[in-house]
Design a protein around this motif. Structure first.
Motif, PDB file in Angstrom:
ATOM      1  N   GLY A   1      36.787  45.834  48.352  1.00 25.54           N
ATOM      2  CA  GLY A   1      38.194  45.626  47.980  1.00 25.54           C
ATOM      3  C   GLY A   1      39.061  45.295  49.245  1.00 25.54           C
ATOM      4  O   GLY A   1      39.820  44.335  48.907  1.00 25.54           O
ATOM      5  N   ALA A   2      38.436  45.413  50.373  1.00 29.55           N
ATOM      6  CA  ALA A   2      39.334  45.029  51.576  1.00 29.55           C
ATOM      7  C   ALA A   2      38.842  43.244  51.715  1.00 29.55           C
ATOM      8  O   ALA A   2      39.747  42.635  51.877  1.00 29.55           O
ATOM      9  CB  ALA A   2      38.781  45.681  52.670  1.00 29.55           C
ATOM     10  N   ILE A   3      37.791  43.021  51.618  1.00 30.66           N
ATOM     11  CA  ILE A   3      37.582  41.632  51.513  1.00 30.66           C
ATOM     12  C   ILE A   3      37.989  40.833  50.446  1.00 30.66           C
ATOM     13  O   ILE A   3      38.693  39.956  50.846  1.00 30.66           O
ATOM     14  CB  ILE A   3      35.827  41.701  51.722  1.00 30.66           C
TER      15      ILE A   3
ATOM     16  N   SER B   1      31.540  51.556  50.228  1.00 28.50           N
ATOM     17  CA  SER B   1      31.128  50.093  49.724  1.00 28.50           C
ATOM     18  C   SER B   1      32.349  49.698  48.906  1.00 28.50           C
ATOM     19  O   SER B   1      32.848  48.413  49.142  1.00 28.50           O
ATOM     20  CB  SER B   1      30.044  50.132  49.036  1.00 28.50           C
ATOM     21  N   ILE B   2      32.891  50.466  47.944  1.00 31.13           N
ATOM     22  CA  ILE B   2      34.047  49.935  47.227  1.00 31.13           C
ATOM     23  C   ILE B   2      35.316  49.746  48.066  1.00 31.13           C
ATOM     24  O   ILE B   2      36.022  48.611  47.823  1.00 31.13           O
ATOM     25  CB  ILE B   2      34.452  51.036  46.192  1.00 31.13           C
TER      26      ILE B   2
ATOM     27  N   LEU C   1      40.913  41.655  49.044  1.00 29.19           N
ATOM     28  CA  LEU C   1      42.167  41.504  49.230  1.00 29.19           C
ATOM     29  C   LEU C   1      42.743  40.329  50.404  1.00 29.19           C
ATOM     30  O   LEU C   1      43.519  39.811  50.010  1.00 29.19           O
ATOM     31  CB  LEU C   1      42.793  42.840  49.836  1.00 29.19           C
ATOM     32  N   ALA C   2      41.671  40.229  51.335  1.00 34.75           N
ATOM     33  CA  ALA C   2      41.788  39.248  52.341  1.00 34.75           C
ATOM     34  C   ALA C   2      41.804  37.798  51.660  1.00 34.75           C
ATOM     35  O   ALA C   2      42.517  37.074  52.006  1.00 34.75           O
ATOM     36  CB  ALA C   2      41.023  39.502  53.388  1.00 34.75           C
ATOM     37  N   HIS C   3      40.950  37.737  50.899  1.00 39.43           N
ATOM     38  CA  HIS C   3      40.703  36.263  50.105  1.00 39.43           C
ATOM     39  C   HIS C   3      42.011  36.030  49.189  1.00 39.43           C
ATOM     40  O   HIS C   3      42.432  34.746  49.355  1.00 39.43           O
ATOM     41  CB  HIS C   3      39.382  36.352  49.489  1.00 39.43           C
ATOM     42  N   LEU C   4      42.353  37.082  48.583  1.00 40.55           N
ATOM     43  CA  LEU C   4      43.425  37.017  47.665  1.00 40.55           C
ATOM     44  C   LEU C   4      44.846  36.532  48.482  1.00 40.55           C
ATOM     45  O   LEU C   4      45.722  35.570  48.056  1.00 40.55           O
ATOM     46  CB  LEU C   4      43.651  38.164  46.736  1.00 40.55           C
ATOM     47  N   GLY C   5      44.746  37.251  49.623  1.00 50.03           N
ATOM     48  CA  GLY C   5      46.127  36.927  50.526  1.00 50.03           C
ATOM     49  C   GLY C   5      46.142  35.541  50.757  1.00 50.03           C
ATOM     50  O   GLY C   5      47.051  34.737  50.884  1.00 50.03           O
TER      51      GLY C   5
END
Length: 125
Positions: free
Chosen positions: A96-98, A91-92, A100-104
């Motif tokens: 974190g991947a989601i 879950s972490i 990271l995508a939004h921050l990108g």
């Protein structure tokens, strides 16, 4: 969680890591090879050969492994602990991947990269 894994799992994990690195190398650095009418790559052949060697090595390793004469007794609370740990860790990773995508996306918008990437794609077509 990792302290409770068996040491006998180290060899299969090492074999899997070796194959993943080999496949990644074959994908990143393709070397075409033509054998008559068959078009393949040197990396593909290397992956197949290494897979067969590692498969045979694992078979020999499993044949030598000592089977315990006494069955291990596990309780339901002990078997749920690793499962919950893996669920929490996965879950972490997903969260974190989601993030990271939004921050990108936000970084690309602030640097005005989306517009330039679209123009580059349209220019190539």
């Amino acid at each position: 969680i990792l302290r409770k894994t068996r040491e006998s799992n180290a060899l299969p994990v090492a074999c899997a890591m070796t194959l993943m690195i080999l496949v990644l190398g074959a994908l990143l650095f393709p070397m075409p090879l033509q054998l008559g009418r068959i078009h393949t790559g040197i990396g593909t052949l290397a992956c197949i050969i290494v897979f067969l060697v590692l498969f045979r090595l694992l078979q020999k390793f499993e044949a030598r492994e000592i089977v315990p004469t006494e069955p291990r007794i596990t309780t339901s609370s002990a078997s749920n602990h690793p499962v919950m740990g893996f669920v929490i860790c996965s879950s972490i990773v997903i969260i974190g991947a989601i993030a990271l995508a939004h921050l990108g996306d936000r970084l690309a918008e602030s640097l005005n990269l989306r517009h330039s990437v679209r123009q580059a794609k349209l220019g190539c077509i």
